[in-house]
Each structure stands twice: as structure tokens, then as C-alpha cells.
Design a protein around this motif. Structure first.
Motif, PDB file in Angstrom:
ATOM      1  N   VAL A 272     -45.868 -42.207  39.726  1.00  0.00           N
ATOM      2  CA  VAL A 272     -44.563 -42.704  40.170  1.00  0.00           C
ATOM      3  C   VAL A 272     -43.510 -41.627  39.919  1.00  0.00           C
ATOM      4  O   VAL A 272     -43.476 -41.009  38.847  1.00  0.00           O
ATOM      5  N   ALA A 273     -42.685 -41.401  40.925  1.00  0.00           N
ATOM      6  CA  ALA A 273     -41.509 -40.540  40.778  1.00  0.00           C
ATOM      7  C   ALA A 273     -40.341 -41.251  41.439  1.00  0.00           C
ATOM      8  O   ALA A 273     -40.531 -42.115  42.302  1.00  0.00           O
ATOM      9  N   GLY A 274     -39.126 -40.912  41.024  1.00  0.00           N
ATOM     10  CA  GLY A 274     -37.975 -41.611  41.586  1.00  0.00           C
ATOM     11  C   GLY A 274     -36.698 -40.804  41.454  1.00  0.00           C
ATOM     12  O   GLY A 274     -36.718 -39.606  41.157  1.00  0.00           O
ATOM     13  N   PHE A 275     -35.574 -41.476  41.675  1.00  0.00           N
ATOM     14  CA  PHE A 275     -34.253 -40.861  41.606  1.00  0.00           C
ATOM     15  C   PHE A 275     -33.418 -41.576  40.556  1.00  0.00           C
ATOM     16  O   PHE A 275     -33.397 -42.803  40.501  1.00  0.00           O
ATOM     17  N   GLY A 276     -32.727 -40.815  39.748  1.00  0.00           N
ATOM     18  CA  GLY A 276     -31.818 -41.407  38.776  1.00  0.00           C
ATOM     19  C   GLY A 276     -32.157 -40.972  37.368  1.00  0.00           C
ATOM     20  O   GLY A 276     -33.239 -40.454  37.092  1.00  0.00           O
ATOM     21  N   SER A 277     -31.202 -41.183  36.471  1.00  0.00           N
ATOM     22  CA  SER A 277     -31.388 -40.856  35.060  1.00  0.00           C
ATOM     23  C   SER A 277     -31.407 -42.156  34.269  1.00  0.00           C
ATOM     24  O   SER A 277     -30.451 -42.923  34.304  1.00  0.00           O
ATOM     25  N   PHE A 278     -32.504 -42.410  33.574  1.00  0.00           N
ATOM     26  CA  PHE A 278     -32.663 -43.653  32.828  1.00  0.00           C
ATOM     27  C   PHE A 278     -32.801 -43.372  31.339  1.00  0.00           C
ATOM     28  O   PHE A 278     -33.637 -42.579  30.915  1.00  0.00           O
ATOM     29  N   LYS A 279     -32.006 -44.095  30.550  1.00  0.00           N
ATOM     30  CA  LYS A 279     -32.148 -43.954  29.104  1.00  0.00           C
ATOM     31  C   LYS A 279     -33.504 -44.470  28.629  1.00  0.00           C
ATOM     32  O   LYS A 279     -34.070 -43.969  27.663  1.00  0.00           O
ATOM     33  N   TRP A 280     -34.004 -45.497  29.355  1.00  0.00           N
ATOM     34  CA  TRP A 280     -35.280 -46.083  28.932  1.00  0.00           C
ATOM     35  C   TRP A 280     -36.478 -45.203  29.249  1.00  0.00           C
ATOM     36  O   TRP A 280     -37.588 -45.462  28.811  1.00  0.00           O
ATOM     37  N   ASN A 281     -36.283 -44.124  30.001  1.00  0.00           N
ATOM     38  CA  ASN A 281     -37.412 -43.291  30.400  1.00  0.00           C
ATOM     39  C   ASN A 281     -38.098 -42.655  29.192  1.00  0.00           C
ATOM     40  O   ASN A 281     -39.304 -42.399  29.205  1.00  0.00           O
ATOM     41  N   GLU A 282     -37.329 -42.410  28.129  1.00  0.00           N
ATOM     42  CA  GLU A 282     -37.927 -41.795  26.939  1.00  0.00           C
ATOM     43  C   GLU A 282     -38.912 -42.726  26.245  1.00  0.00           C
ATOM     44  O   GLU A 282     -39.733 -42.292  25.425  1.00  0.00           O
ATOM     45  N   ASP A 283     -38.864 -44.009  26.577  1.00  0.00           N
ATOM     46  CA  ASP A 283     -39.797 -44.970  25.983  1.00  0.00           C
ATOM     47  C   ASP A 283     -41.087 -45.098  26.787  1.00  0.00           C
ATOM     48  O   ASP A 283     -42.027 -45.775  26.360  1.00  0.00           O
ATOM     49  N   PHE A 284     -41.131 -44.472  27.984  1.00  0.00           N
ATOM     50  CA  PHE A 284     -42.344 -44.495  28.790  1.00  0.00           C
ATOM     51  C   PHE A 284     -43.296 -43.382  28.342  1.00  0.00           C
ATOM     52  O   PHE A 284     -42.869 -42.272  28.036  1.00  0.00           O
TER      53      PHE A 284
END
Length: 335
Positions: A272-284
Motif C-alpha cells: 500500500v502507498a498513498g498521499f499525505g502525512s500521518f502521525k499514526w504511520n509511525e505505529d505501522f
């Protein structure tokens, strides 16, 4: 074509604000100038609209901010930056949330005009073209943020969505991925359309057959249950791709949820790839690959441009495109 206040100003050889002062009698204008403006109005059969009459008489030290989705981290960061920067200039902010609804957008813009705010920062739904054009005709400072509307003469702060999408797609293809699908919603928004075109152009440049990819349209991305059902329906009789390159950040979460529900290994089976900056991404684990947008900087720049117009009377229509970064955590694909 209906004459605008700008047409009157051009015919009379004066500024738009001078025309407004003659129409609204908000400031003294000498007799010769007033006569030229009145003659231009008569010659062009110009009919002042209600928006022109609502042009502010004095500063309220307040700006309006109209965004599309308060449930989206993307807009929350923009809001935080805009409000902080506006405060540094001594301005308060009235926040309006359209929820991607053109009717709400128009209602909020009318409300802000009644409040006689000094300027507007707008992430448009791209539906209320004539109404927004009328606002611009009043010479009220307005800056588009994140999204733009073609043929509108004003400032814009955002990113080059087309190049960002094309370059990220090329990077994905260089890693060996060949079967790539793109889910998207709200193609009427120019950034989304730019992302789709960038994706498709990169595939053509690499000679990827059309049958290797698909565009998956979603009418709405707010209802996660319906979104997941749309994924399930689309892939009921179709094999999953090697990668889902999702054209929006909230839709990216729905794609991950769908794959987890299917028991799919991300990214080994389907990445999966996408657009945007997510704070929760560091938890993935591993992190999702994202085309990161400098949203906080976008908010700061939008307020700076708005203040140039409000405080210094700058009329130049500036476009500021900030650089993106493709934070790529994709494994190389062994075909």
C-alpha cells in the motif's frame, strides 16, 4: 458575457477598490474619477451584485478559513498552522468545515462576508465557481490552499500533485511492481485528477499494459464500512494487485482495513502507498509508503500571502508549490 467590477475598473482606468468605493460610497472619490466610473458602469451595463455591496468598510482583524474535512489530519495540520500564523499578525480566525458539501461551502462564505472579515483562506469543493468568482470581483483577499480552481485570478498554495504522483509511480515501478491499482474519490478536485493523470502517464512511459492497472472510484470515503464493501465488491472476482496506490489519505486507511480483513500480508502480498502525512504511520510495521505533503508549511505560506494582500495591498497572483517527499518503505518486488 456579464460585465464584472474588474471590467468597469479597466474601462475607467482605475482600481477595483475605487470602483467599489464609488458604488458603495465608502470613501471620497473625486468628481472626475466618479464620472468615469459611472460612465463605464453605464456603457458596460454593469449590475453590482450583493457581494460587492458587502465589501468591508473597515478592518475587523479577522480572517475566515474554510476547509473540507475536520476529521482529516491533513486539514487539522493546515488549520493549526494558519491559526498560529494569523495570530502572529494580530488576526483572529473563524473556522468553517464544509464536509465536502458545496451548499455548506456557499453558506459559510456568505456568513463570512456578512461578518465583514478581512480575507479568506479556502480549500474549495470546486463547485461554486460563479459565487467564488463574484467574491474575487469584490477585491476581497482570498487564497486557495491545497486545492485550486482553474481560471480563478487569485493566490494558491499547494503542491504539484501531477509530478508528485508521476515520480512516485516511477519509483514504485523501478522496484519491480507491475500490477498496480489506484483507488480514488472526488476526482472533481484538481489535485485528485492530477494524481490520477500522473499515475497513468508514468505507467504509459514504462510501457505497462492497461490491463495491469485499474482505477477504482469511490463516491465517498467517510463511511469506512461502505468503503470496505466497495473494495470487497470490486475484488470479488478480480485478483488483488501487487500494490494499491491510493489517491487520498483517509482512503488509504480504508484500503489497509480491507486488506487486513482479507488476511492479506502487507506489503508482501499486496503493498500500500498513498498521499499525505500521518502521525499514526509511525505505529505501522512496516511503515506505509506515503507521498508526504508539507501541510503545516502550506498553512504558514497561505497566511503570509493573505496578509500581503490585506496589509500591503499586493495584487499579484502568486502560486506557491511546495516540494513533496515520497517516503518509500516498499520492498523490492521479485518477479
Amino acid at each position: 458575457m456579464k460585465a464584472t467590477m474588474k471590467d468597469v475598473a479597466r474601462r475607467a482606468g482605475v482600481s477595483v477598490s475605487t470602483v467599489s468605493h464609488v458604488i458603495n460610497q465608502t470613501r471620497f472619490v473625486n468628481g472626475d474619477t466618479t464620472e468615469r466610473v459611472q460612465k463605464a458602469i453605464k456603457d458596460l451595463h454593469y449590475q453590482p451584485n450583493d457581494l460587492a455591496r458587502s465589501l468591508r468598510v473597515r478592518s475587523t482583524k479577522t480572517i475566515g478559513m474554510v476547509v473540507a474535512d475536520l476529521n482529516n489530519d491533513h486539514f487539522l495540520e493546515i488549520i493549526r498552522a494558519c491559526e498560529n500564523n494569523a495570530n502572529r499578525y494580530g488576526y483572529n480566525t473563524i473556522l468553517c468545515n464544509t464536509q465536502e458539501d458545496p451548499k455548506k461551502e456557499k453558506m459559510y462564505l456568505q456568513l463570512l462576508l456578512q461578518k465583514q472579515i478581512d480575507g479568506i483562506i479556502l480549500a474549495p469543493t470546486c463547485q461554486n465557481r460563479s459565487f467564488i468568482r463574484n467574491i474575487l470581483d469584490t477585491n476581497l483577499p482570498l487564497v486557495f490552499i491545497d486545492r485550486y480552481m482553474k481560471d480563478m485570478e487569485t493566490c494558491y498554495v499547494g503542491v504539484d500533485s501531477y509530478s508528485s504522483s508521476r515520480d512516485a509511480t516511477k519509483r514504485i515501478l523501478d522496484l519491480g511492481y507491475r500490477r498496480i491499482d489506484m483507488p480514488y474519490a472526488l476526482r472533481s478536485l484538481w489535485p485528485v485528477d492530477d494524481r490520477i493523470r500522473g499515475f497513468q502517464d508514468a505507467l504509459r512511459e514504462y510501457g505497462i499494459p492497461e490491463e495491469n492497472s485499474a482505477l477504482i472510484e469511490f463516491e465517498d470515503y467517510e463511511d469506512k464500512t461502505q468503503t470496505v464493501e466497495r473494495f470487497e465488491t470490486f475484488y470479488k472476482d478480480r485478483p488483488l494487485p501487487e500494490l494499491l496506490f491510493v489517491a487520498g489519505n483517509k482512503l488509504t486507511l480504508a484500503a489497509v482495513h480491507f486488506l487486513h480483513k482479507r488476511g492479506v500480508d502487507i506489503p508482501e502480498e499486496t503493498a500500500v502507498a498513498g498521499f499525505g502525512s500521518f502521525k499514526w504511520n509511525e505505529d505501522f510495521t512496516p511503515h506505509l509508503s506515503m507521498v508526504e505533503t508539507p501541510v503545516f508549511e502550506m498553512g504558514l505560506q497561505a497566511v503570509d500571502l493573505l496578509m500581503e494582500r490585506i496589509e500591503m495591498g499586493v495584487q499579484e497572483n502568486k502560486t506557491v508549490l511546495l516540494p513533496t517527499k515520497f517516503a518509500c518503505y516498499l520492498p523490492e518486488k521479485k518477479n
